[in-house]
Write a protein that holds these residues in place. Structure first.
Motif, mmCIF file in Angstrom:
data_model
loop_
_atom_site.group_PDB
_atom_site.id
_atom_site.type_symbol
_atom_site.label_atom_id
_atom_site.label_comp_id
_atom_site.label_asym_id
_atom_site.label_seq_id
_atom_site.Cartn_x
_atom_site.Cartn_y
_atom_site.Cartn_z
ATOM 1 N N ALA A 57 -19.039 -6.925 4.931
ATOM 2 C CA ALA A 57 -18.374 -6.046 5.554
ATOM 3 C C ALA A 57 -16.873 -5.307 4.785
ATOM 4 C CB ALA A 57 -18.211 -5.710 7.080
ATOM 5 N N LEU A 58 -16.388 -6.309 4.603
ATOM 6 C CA LEU A 58 -15.030 -6.181 3.759
ATOM 7 C C LEU A 58 -15.550 -5.691 2.476
ATOM 8 C CD1 LEU A 58 -12.939 -9.231 5.247
ATOM 9 C CD2 LEU A 58 -12.783 -6.767 5.530
ATOM 10 N N ASN A 59 -16.349 -6.270 1.819
ATOM 11 C CA ASN A 59 -16.815 -5.744 0.432
ATOM 12 C C ASN A 59 -17.075 -4.349 0.483
ATOM 13 O OD1 ASN A 59 -16.404 -8.213 -0.942
ATOM 14 N ND2 ASN A 59 -18.633 -8.729 -0.363
ATOM 15 N N ASP A 60 -17.716 -3.855 1.479
ATOM 16 C CA ASP A 60 -18.216 -2.556 1.859
ATOM 17 C C ASP A 60 -16.813 -1.620 1.687
ATOM 18 O OD1 ASP A 60 -20.666 -3.093 1.444
ATOM 19 O OD2 ASP A 60 -21.151 -2.923 3.610
ATOM 20 N N LEU A 61 -15.871 -2.101 2.273
ATOM 21 C CA LEU A 61 -14.634 -1.393 2.698
ATOM 22 C C LEU A 61 -13.626 -1.377 1.433
ATOM 23 C CD1 LEU A 61 -14.502 -2.153 6.412
ATOM 24 C CD2 LEU A 61 -14.690 0.324 5.267
ATOM 25 N N GLU A 62 -13.844 -2.206 0.503
ATOM 26 C CA GLU A 62 -12.928 -2.308 -0.517
ATOM 27 C C GLU A 62 -12.828 -1.137 -1.488
ATOM 28 O OE1 GLU A 62 -13.219 -5.942 -2.485
ATOM 29 O OE2 GLU A 62 -12.548 -7.115 -1.103
ATOM 30 N N ASP A 63 -13.498 -0.223 -1.385
ATOM 31 C CA ASP A 63 -13.566 1.108 -2.076
ATOM 32 C C ASP A 63 -12.823 2.073 -1.300
ATOM 33 O OD1 ASP A 63 -14.718 0.176 -4.355
ATOM 34 O OD2 ASP A 63 -16.990 0.574 -3.614
ATOM 35 N N THR A 64 -12.297 1.853 -0.211
ATOM 36 C CA THR A 64 -11.718 2.889 0.383
ATOM 37 C C THR A 64 -10.270 3.138 -0.071
ATOM 38 O OG1 THR A 64 -11.020 1.326 2.317
ATOM 39 C CG2 THR A 64 -13.161 2.327 2.501
ATOM 40 N N ASP A 65 -9.596 4.079 0.720
ATOM 41 C CA ASP A 65 -8.129 4.232 0.376
ATOM 42 C C ASP A 65 -7.047 3.089 0.645
ATOM 43 O OD1 ASP A 65 -8.252 5.093 2.819
ATOM 44 O OD2 ASP A 65 -6.933 6.662 3.094
ATOM 45 N N VAL A 66 -7.517 1.966 1.394
ATOM 46 C CA VAL A 66 -6.535 0.900 1.891
ATOM 47 C C VAL A 66 -7.126 -0.160 1.210
ATOM 48 C CG1 VAL A 66 -5.592 2.096 3.943
ATOM 49 C CG2 VAL A 66 -8.066 1.104 4.083
ATOM 50 N N GLY A 67 -7.827 -0.067 0.352
ATOM 51 C CA GLY A 67 -8.654 -1.221 -0.487
ATOM 52 C C GLY A 67 -7.813 -2.319 -0.903
ATOM 53 N N ASP A 68 -6.759 -2.330 -1.089
ATOM 54 C CA ASP A 68 -5.643 -3.434 -1.468
ATOM 55 C C ASP A 68 -5.386 -4.130 -0.229
ATOM 56 O OD1 ASP A 68 -5.474 -2.690 -4.145
ATOM 57 O OD2 ASP A 68 -3.677 -1.720 -3.826
ATOM 58 N N SER A 69 -5.475 -3.512 1.104
ATOM 59 C CA SER A 69 -5.201 -4.377 2.218
ATOM 60 C C SER A 69 -6.571 -5.010 2.716
ATOM 61 C CB SER A 69 -4.688 -3.270 3.408
ATOM 62 O OG SER A 69 -3.543 -2.742 3.281
ATOM 63 N N VAL A 70 -7.663 -4.245 2.485
ATOM 64 C CA VAL A 70 -9.108 -4.820 2.682
ATOM 65 C C VAL A 70 -9.001 -6.218 1.744
ATOM 66 C CG1 VAL A 70 -11.391 -4.618 2.728
ATOM 67 C CG2 VAL A 70 -10.040 -2.851 3.458
#
Length: 87
Positions: A57-70
């Motif tokens: 799930a985190l891999n899927d969210l790493e491309d968001t605008d908060v990717g560094d935090s993810v």
């Protein structure tokens, strides 16, 4: 065994959920933060399967605008998972 890494990941994802401009991502991040908080405080360690699902799930969210935090939260989950016995 300390679950400090899971608690750190939870806190990081909570902040990311508040900071993102994407409502869907915010909901997923908040849900993952809640899951990690629960895992950090319960009596027994989570199994590898549960942690792997969270990592996916985190891999899927790493491309968001908060990717560094993810990515930072993901690293904390990986650090904890390395301490779990088994597969």
């Amino acid at each position: 065994m300390t679950r400090e890494n899971l608690a750190d990941a939870s806190t990081t994802l909570e902040s990311a959920a508040d900071e993102t401009g994407d409502d869907d991502a915010a909901e997923r991040l908040a849900s993952l933060a809640d899951q990690l908080d629960t895992l950090a405080t319960r009596d027994r360690d989570p199994d590898h399967g549960r942690l792997a699902r969270i990592e996916n799930a985190l891999n899927d969210l790493e491309d968001t605008d908060v990717g560094d935090s993810v990515e930072s939260a993901h690293e904390s989950v990986v650090a904890f998972r390395e301490t779990v016995e088994g597969v």
